[in-house]
Structures are given as C-alpha cells and as structure tokens.
Write an enzyme that holds these catalytic residues in place. Structure first.
Site, short mmCIF file in Angstrom:
data_model
loop_
_atom_site.label_atom_id
_atom_site.label_comp_id
_atom_site.label_asym_id
_atom_site.label_seq_id
_atom_site.Cartn_x
_atom_site.Cartn_y
_atom_site.Cartn_z
CE1 TYR A 207 -3.31 2.89 -0.07
CE2 TYR A 207 -4.14 1.86 2.05
CZ TYR A 207 -4.36 2.77 1.25
OH TYR A 207 -5.14 3.68 1.45
CB CYS A 208 1.06 4.24 0.37
SG CYS A 208 1.15 6.14 0.11
CB VAL A 209 5.83 4.51 0.73
CG1 VAL A 209 5.52 5.85 0.54
CG2 VAL A 209 5.08 4.74 2.11
#
Length: 576
Positions: free
Chosen positions: A308-310
């Site tokens: 998720y994301c980074v």
C-alpha cells in the site's frame, strides 16, 4: 440584535458584565496554558487578547468592512461578476443567502476565487511545474482567506456567539490550547476510538517480531482457506489498521471471512534504535523477511503480497531484487494499492520538495535523526486544506464544537515517526531523481534493481480522485513492468478508494478487459461497475491460486512453530 439580522445595538450593563466575564475567563485559560508551558519548558502560546469590545457593534462593523474589502478586490481584478449559483458546503447555512451583507460576501468571495484561479491558468511564461506550484499556493491562500474562517464574517459563528453568550468562543479557545499542547489539530473527539477496543479488533496473534516490525497472523473463521497465504505491507508513514478499522470497514476481516490465510506487517514507529535504517532494511529485513517467515511457517513455496502506497513502492524493489536473485517464485502474485514507482507525475506532494523544505527537515531532525510524524500529518492535511484544516478551525475553535467521530480521521491523526535519513533519501532518490525506473538506478544489498525483470502477476489499483498518488502516476507501473497485469480504477481517493467494503454500496470502479496502452485508453474503453472493487480483486486472486486447505495446524495463530508473542494488534501499533 437578533440572531437573524445582525445590527448594532447599545449594550446593557448586563451585557457588559457578561462579556467582561467571558474575556476574563479567556485570559485565565491563556494564563493557565502559559503556566503549564513554563513548567514543561515548552514555548508559551503566543496569543494576545484585545481589550473587551462591544461585541455586537464589532461584529456588524467587521462584516461590513469585509464586504467593502471584497468589493475593492473585485474592482481591482476587473469588475468580476458575482457567483451566486456556486455550491460550497462552507456556505451551506441559510444565513449566507438570507442576509444581504453575508450574501454579498459569499458571492464576491467565490467570484474572486474563480478569477484568481483562472488568472493562474492563463498566466504567460510559466512552465507546467511552476504553474502547478503557483496553482497550489493560490488555492491555499484562497482557502485560508475564506470569510467562513473568521468569527466576524461567519454568520453561523455570530449566531452561536450570541445564543451561547460567548461560550462557543471559550470552548474553542480551550480546544485550540489543547491542540497547541499536543502539537496537532484535533479531527475527532478525544477518547472516541482506541486501538484494540473499537479499531483493529480482528482476532489474531503477533507471531514474529524484529526491531523494525511485528508480524500479525489472523485467526481463520472458515473451515478451509486458500493454500497460498496473503502478506500485507502497509505504509510505514501510517498505522497498519487503516486496513482494519471498525469491523464493518475492515479489509482484514473481509479477507479472513473470505477464506484467506492473512498476515499483516505492523511497522514500528521509528525511535533512535532504528534511526539509521535504509531502503535495504525495509526490503530485506522487512518485506523479504516477512515473506520467508510466512513461507517457512506454513510450508508453502510462495505467498501473495499487497503493498500500500510507499510500501508498494518498496515492494516493487523487493520483487525486482527477488527476480535478480532467481527467487521470484517466492511471490505468487503482488497487489499494489495506490502505489507509485515512476514519480514523473507524482502530484502535489512534489510541491513540498524544494530546498527550503529539505533544509527544514534536516533542521528538525538534526538532534534525534527522526522526523516527528506530526510534520508528515500536517503536510498531508495541507493537500486538502479546506476539508482537513479550515473545516476544523471553524468547527472546533470558532463554533466551539467537538468534531464528529470518524474512524478514518482518528487513524489520520495517529501518526508515526520516520527515520530522517531514509525519508530524505526516499524523497530525493525517488520523488526528485526518479531513480527507481532507471535500470540499475537503485541498488539493494549490492544488487542493481531493474523493474523490467519483474514477471510476477500484478493487480494494480488506483483512485480516480487520489491527490497523493494520482492515477496517471500509478498507471506508470503498467508501463515499466512487463507480464500479466490487471489495472482497476476505483472511485474516490487515496484512502476511501481503497477502504470501500462491498457492504457499504458506495462509489464505483472501472475495468477494461482489453489491452489499453495508456490511462486515457483505459478510461475510454472502461466499463463502470457499481460498488467496491474488492470482489474483483478476490476473484482475480482465486483464479491464480484456487487450491484450498483445511484451516488447521499452523494455519491457526500459535499452532505452528512460531508461538504467540502477544494478542493482535500488538505493541508496535500503540507506540508513538
């Protein structure tokens, strides 16, 4: 003065006595705050109170002065037309239209706002980066100068002040001082939520712990589970329980109920023990370690993973590292939630990466080697300042109300600290220099990373209104990684676009079964599907790894070779 039509009136002796008491109580609160700050050694709140005024005359005079000032702005900008038809929830109260002064303020402010943004778009001699920066700054100034943000020009605040005889302002001052002590704007009532009580309640055990993360194994609730387990890597800049909010919103609970053997990484909020970690640590001692731990525990060849994301950005590096080492078969499939690998169109966050910002981060982390998570929270709040900053200034400080309970915003304020060196390297190497998409541009544990070597099947999710990882940026993962990929565009943004359970019946998503070569082609040929994209992802996952096994033995937390350390959600998610 009535609450419907503000006009000047001569205050009675009782009025003067009451408002003198109000100002005295406010001064007492400030003195108490200063005394507390002296005791703690923290700087005192720099607030000064004016002499007690005639509140009714001052309110009317302030509104009329603001109206005249806006009219002058309108003349300076070329005699713009008023924009009375615009819808804006900041001006939803009927007083903004029923009273001629406030109706004029509202219309003129909205018209000037439109004119200022139009001027930015039409300005000559700006490259796109400079225009984007100017557009963001201009929007921030416009939002900050909204008449709804000031007590004397907000009829809702004036009405509340008169009806409560100033109690709203005292309550607001109390809220503001509390927030100043905490160093963070409150977006939910204190005590409304607690991790382990009404958030992150899916049953499980912490079965593995390192200085960097805890690994949570969730208890199965079905008789059989998919043989290939799932390991989730949430972003380390936030708490993992964004995927395990209240039970009705929990992606974790939904996965378990749908027969998935589920493991979650809970990153440690950085302290001095991990201040010097790097990308190698998050890849090798984080993601690869968790993958190998689960494989060994369950005796399986491969796992499914989510980033998720980074954490999705580093997951791409992990997959490339495994491919380079001939170990790609450790991962059966990889899912990316709003994750970027190519930062050439990374959105408004790039506006915070100038030399001034980098110098400030260096200064703030000089003593500890850590970045206070409240700094990151403030940065993300600025990206949506109207909704995440000024809305609460009005509600909490001017109206004196408690903010409504909202689990997502509690999570948003539950910040984590970051290793300063690694965070700076992330911003420079990825956001500024875009090295991850260069073959060999990033080196992990001595191995050059090349995303084009990844052959793992991918499911890539983007949010249509995502302001942190814009869909055009997320799409670029499709361009850099060959092989089997499925792209899904979800309604809403970076959080609500991901955390959208099927039971809610909200939003929509778009799929395209063709072979689009760009996001534009995807959208042009996409089919809209009402509701959550979670079932589409689950069907994709099951098609790839359909085999099921009994939910017994090591599939039950603590029944395998790794004994429970503590109950979920664990210690790491509670440390600040």
């Amino acid at each position: 003065m009535t609450t419907d039509t503000p006009t000047a009136a001569f205050p009675t002796l009782e009025d003067w006595q009451h408002w003198t008491l109000v100002m005295g109580r406010a001064q007492q609160m400030l003195l108490e705050a200063w005394a507390d700050s002296w005791k703690s050694g923290e700087p005192a709140p720099g607030l000064k109170l004016p002499p007690a005024p005639d509140p009714m005359a001052m309110m009317t005079a302030g509104a009329e002065a603001w109206s005249k000032g806006l009219a002058a702005w309108g003349q300076m900008l070329g005699g713009i037309q008023q924009a009375g038809s615009q819808k804006d929830k900041r001006f939803a109260a009927p007083e903004w239209r029923d009273h001629p002064v406030y109706d004029t303020i509202r219309q003129t402010y909205l018209a000037i706002s439109d004119q200022m943004m139009k001027s930015v778009d039409e300005a000559d001699g700006l490259d796109e980066e400079a225009r984007q920066r100017l557009r963001f700054v201009t929007k921030g100034v416009i939002d900050a100068m909204s008449p709804s943000n000031f007590a004397l020009t907000n009829p809702e605040v004036l009405k509340a002040t008169l009806e409560s005889r100033g109690e709203n302002l005292l309550n607001g001052l109390r809220h503001m001082l509390d927030d100043m002590r905490a160093g963070q704007l409150s977006q939910v009532p204190k005590g409304a939520y607690e991790v382990g009580r009404n958030l992150a309640t899916t049953p499980g055990k912490v079965i593995h712990e390192t200085p960097l993360y805890q690994l949570i194994h969730y208890a199965p609730v079905t008789e059989t589970v998919l043989e290939t387990p799932l390991v989730i890597f949430p972003p380390w800049i936030n708490r993992y329980y964004i995927l395990d909010l209240t039970p009705e919103k929990s992606f974790v609970r939904w996965c378990v109920e749908n027969g998935i053997s589920l493991f979650m990484v809970s990153w440690k909020s950085a302290d001095e023990s991990v201040r010097d970690i790097t990308l190698d640590d998050y890849v090798l001692r984080g993601q690869v370690d968790a993958i190998d731990t689960v494989r060994d525990l369950l005796g399986v060849e491969a796992v499914n993973v989510i980033g998720y994301c980074v954490a999705g950005t580093t997951l791409a590096a992990t997959l490339a590292l495994l491919a380079a080492r001939g170990e790609a078969d450790k991962v059966a499939s990889a899912t990316f939630f709003t994750a970027q690998v190519d930062f050439s169109e990374a959105g408004d966050l790039k506006l915070f990466l100038g030399p001034e910002t980098m110098a400030l981060l260096d200064q703030l982390s000089a003593d500890t080697g850590l970045i206070d998570g409240r700094i990151m929270a403030a940065t993300f709040n600025q990206l949506r300042g109207r909704d995440l900053l000024w809305n609460y200034v009005v509600n909490n400080y001017l109206l004196g109300k408690e903010p409504p309970p909202f689990d997502l915003l509690h999570w948003n304020g539950d910040v984590t600290n970051l290793p300063a060196g690694w965070h700076r390297d992330y911003l420079v190497s990825l956001y500024q220099e875009n090295k991850l998409v260069e073959p060999g541009g990033i080196i992990v544990d001595g191995t050059p990373i090349d995303l084009t070597k990844i052959a793992t099947p991918l499911y890539i999710q983007a949010g249509r209104e995502d302001h942190i990882a814009p869909p055009q940026s997320v799409w670029k993962l499709m361009d850099h990684v060959p092989g089997d990929k499925r792209f899904v565009l979800a309604g809403s943004g970076h959080i609500a676009g991901v955390v959208n359970p099927p039971s809610a019946g909200k939003y929509q998503h778009w799929i395209n079964e063709g072979e689009p070569k760009s996001l534009e082609e995807f959208i042009e040929g996409a089919r809209e599907v009402k509701g959550s994209w979670w079932p589409d992802w689950l069907a994709w996952l099951r098609r790839r790894n359909p085999k099921e096994v009994p939910a017994t033995g090591a599939r039950v937390p603590g029944e395998g070779k790794l004994k429970p350390i503590e109950d979920a959600p664990g210690r790491y998610v509670r440390t600040r």
